[in-house]
Design an enzyme around this catalytic site. Structure first.
Site, PDB file in Angstrom:
ATOM      1  N   SER A 150     -18.608 -40.782  47.521  1.00 14.64           N
ATOM      2  CA  SER A 150     -19.646 -39.999  46.856  1.00 14.64           C
ATOM      3  C   SER A 150     -20.513 -39.280  47.900  1.00 14.64           C
ATOM      4  O   SER A 150     -19.995 -38.546  48.736  1.00 14.64           O
ATOM      5  CB  SER A 150     -20.478 -40.919  45.954  1.00 14.64           C
ATOM      6  OG  SER A 150     -21.309 -40.184  45.091  1.00 14.64           O
ATOM      7  N   ASP A 351     -15.181 -37.639  36.694  1.00 11.04           N
ATOM      8  CA  ASP A 351     -14.974 -39.083  36.828  1.00 11.04           C
ATOM      9  C   ASP A 351     -16.177 -39.879  36.326  1.00 11.04           C
ATOM     10  O   ASP A 351     -16.313 -41.061  36.596  1.00 11.04           O
ATOM     11  CB  ASP A 351     -14.682 -39.447  38.283  1.00 11.04           C
ATOM     12  CG  ASP A 351     -15.879 -39.221  39.208  1.00 11.04           C
ATOM     13  OD1 ASP A 351     -16.934 -38.758  38.730  1.00 11.04           O
ATOM     14  OD2 ASP A 351     -15.756 -39.509  40.415  1.00 11.04           O
ATOM     15  N   HIS A 391     -15.990 -43.071  38.757  1.00 11.30           N
ATOM     16  CA  HIS A 391     -16.694 -42.957  40.028  1.00 11.30           C
ATOM     17  C   HIS A 391     -16.975 -44.315  40.671  1.00 11.30           C
ATOM     18  O   HIS A 391     -16.938 -44.440  41.897  1.00 11.30           O
ATOM     19  CB  HIS A 391     -18.008 -42.204  39.810  1.00 11.30           C
ATOM     20  CG  HIS A 391     -18.599 -41.638  41.062  1.00 11.30           C
ATOM     21  ND1 HIS A 391     -18.043 -40.572  41.740  1.00 11.30           N
ATOM     22  CD2 HIS A 391     -19.701 -41.990  41.783  1.00 11.30           C
ATOM     23  CE1 HIS A 391     -18.765 -40.280  42.798  1.00 11.30           C
ATOM     24  NE2 HIS A 391     -19.776 -41.140  42.852  1.00 11.30           N
TER      25      HIS A 391
END
Length: 420
Positions: A150, A351, A391
């Site tokens: 991320s 996601d 995620h």
């Protein structure tokens, strides 16, 4: 693939604790070919091995046992960084460099003046990775492999760019600037692997319903601002001393915790929240440059399905329940310009928090689909999109631990197969 079972958070903690002490017994140590260490960098609101919470619930392998420990059993040299949970990519890169070198964080004189916070942060007495920047018996640099999830993906990209190209505005601002800003150190990095990184931002931070994300981040600032001004700080440290919200660990617990300061931070362009916007990401991409002698890999995923009747996209039922606050809005995203950044319907596939198209590669940088027979340096080698992975699955939140270990073993094996 066995997906996560939805349960209460307390069960996650219990599972993480029990798994972490037992899942590695079956794995024997194996030989690997590439000796370069791996440094893992967490995402937004994450934590690393320096945080107390990581011992009970590791960021990398949350409910299925520590991934770094598993990889170490396989013979890899792995370190996990702890940077500001909601700090900007710039501040996080400066903190990462200080950790790697065992020095005091220098956010840069020009940068700190521009954004109104302290120039220096905490001091790291020992380097996170002892070989970083050192040479071996043959006089060759012992490089590192960076893995970022991320916002961690944006962080490691920026760190590499600063190492190679420096920051002219910082060297011009003062004579005692950090070595990070002087450049010429790009050969410290061997590879960069990003996992669902918002290279081009997240439309969730730009849409009208971004009040959900703002409130979530605000609550995070508020809650951890309280925690970090008490002896509970070692459990989970937000690392916001540059803004004065908390003090450096060596200075006690006298941070300037107040709601006005939190509001200033929320509205600052020197924050993770701003970097998540399409405009903020575009500005970061203008600064960050790709390194010709570094291998780049991007991993992305999607966790939505198309209704055969309406043709609309919806989150898969197995998606982390938290993302049902954000994913539907992304699925309904209309072709438009967000803050001057052109977008289209491809941004709907996501996601849970990051549009898949944003995680493929940074706009304007060279890229190609992954070809195992032709892996190039200085080019984004875009891995195939992983289906039905959200995620937080990269962290292992209620995700099949066997599949997760296979995934990270694959990431490391690929990098270690590459020629120097």
């Amino acid at each position: 693939m066995i997906k996560k079972n939805i349960a209460v958070f307390l069960c996650a903690v219990i599972c993480a604790f029990s798994f972490s002490t037992s899942v590695f017994a079956e794995n024997s140590e194996t030989e690997i070919g590439n000796e370069y260490p791996f440094v893992f960098v967490h995402g937004l609101m994450g934590w690393g091995e320096a945080q107390g919470v990581d011992k009970m619930m590791p960021y990398w392998g949350t409910t299925g046992g520590s991934i770094p420990k598993y990889l170490e059993k396989q013979g890899y040299d792995v370190y996990t960084a702890s940077v500001g949970g909601a700090s900007s990519a710039w501040d996080r890169a400066c903190e990462l460099y200080a950790q790697l070198t065992g020095t005091t964080v220098d956010y840069g004189a020009a940068h700190s003046e521009k954004y109104g916070h302290s120039r220096f942060g905490r001091t790291y007495k020992e380097p996170l990775c002892p070989t970083f920047g050192k040479t071996d018996e043959n006089g060759e640099i012992i490089k590192i492999n960076l893995v970022g999830h991320s916002m961690g993906g944006v962080t490691v990209r920026l760190l590499a760019s600063l190492l190679e190209y420096g920051a002219p505005e910082e060297t011009a601002a003062c004579s005692d600037t950090s070595e990070l800003f002087k450049g010429g150190k790009g050969d410290y990095i061997f590879s960069i692997s990003t996992l669902s990184a918002p290279h081009n931002g997240s439309v969730a931070a730009d849409k009208e319903n971004n009040a959900i994300i703002r409130m979530f981040v605000y609550c995070f600032y508020y809650l951890w601002g309280i925690i970090d001004n008490t002896p509970l700080r070692p459990f989970w440290d937000i690392q916001f001393e540059q803004f004065g919200l908390t003090d450096c660990p060596e200075d006690g617990f006298e941070g300037n915790f107040d709601t006005e300061l939190i509001n200033e931070m929320m509205n600052s362009q020197d924050s993770a929240y701003y970097d998540l916007t399409l405009k903020g990401a575009a500005e970061a991409n203008e600064r960050i440059k790709i390194l010709d002698n570094v291998y780049y890999f991007s991993y992305s995923s999607e966790c939505v399905f198309e209704d055969p009747i309406t043709g609309k996209l919806y989150p898969e039922p197995t998606m982390n329940p938290l993302f049902f606050l954000t994913s539907p809005g992304i699925c309904e995203f209309d072709k438009d310009e967000q803050m001057g950044i052109p977008t289209d319907e491809s941004w709907q596939i996501n996601d849970g928090i990051v549009s898949t198209v944003s995680a493929l590669y940074p706009d304007g940088e060279p890229h190609k689909d992954f070809d195992e027979k032709n892996i190039e340096k200085g080019v984004w080698n875009v891995m195939p999109v992983i289906e039905s992975m959200d995620h937080t699955d990269y962290m292992g939140v209620f995700y099949n631990p066997i599949e997760l270990r296979k995934f990270y073993s694959g990431v490391c094996e690929l990098v270690c197969s590459l020629p120097k």
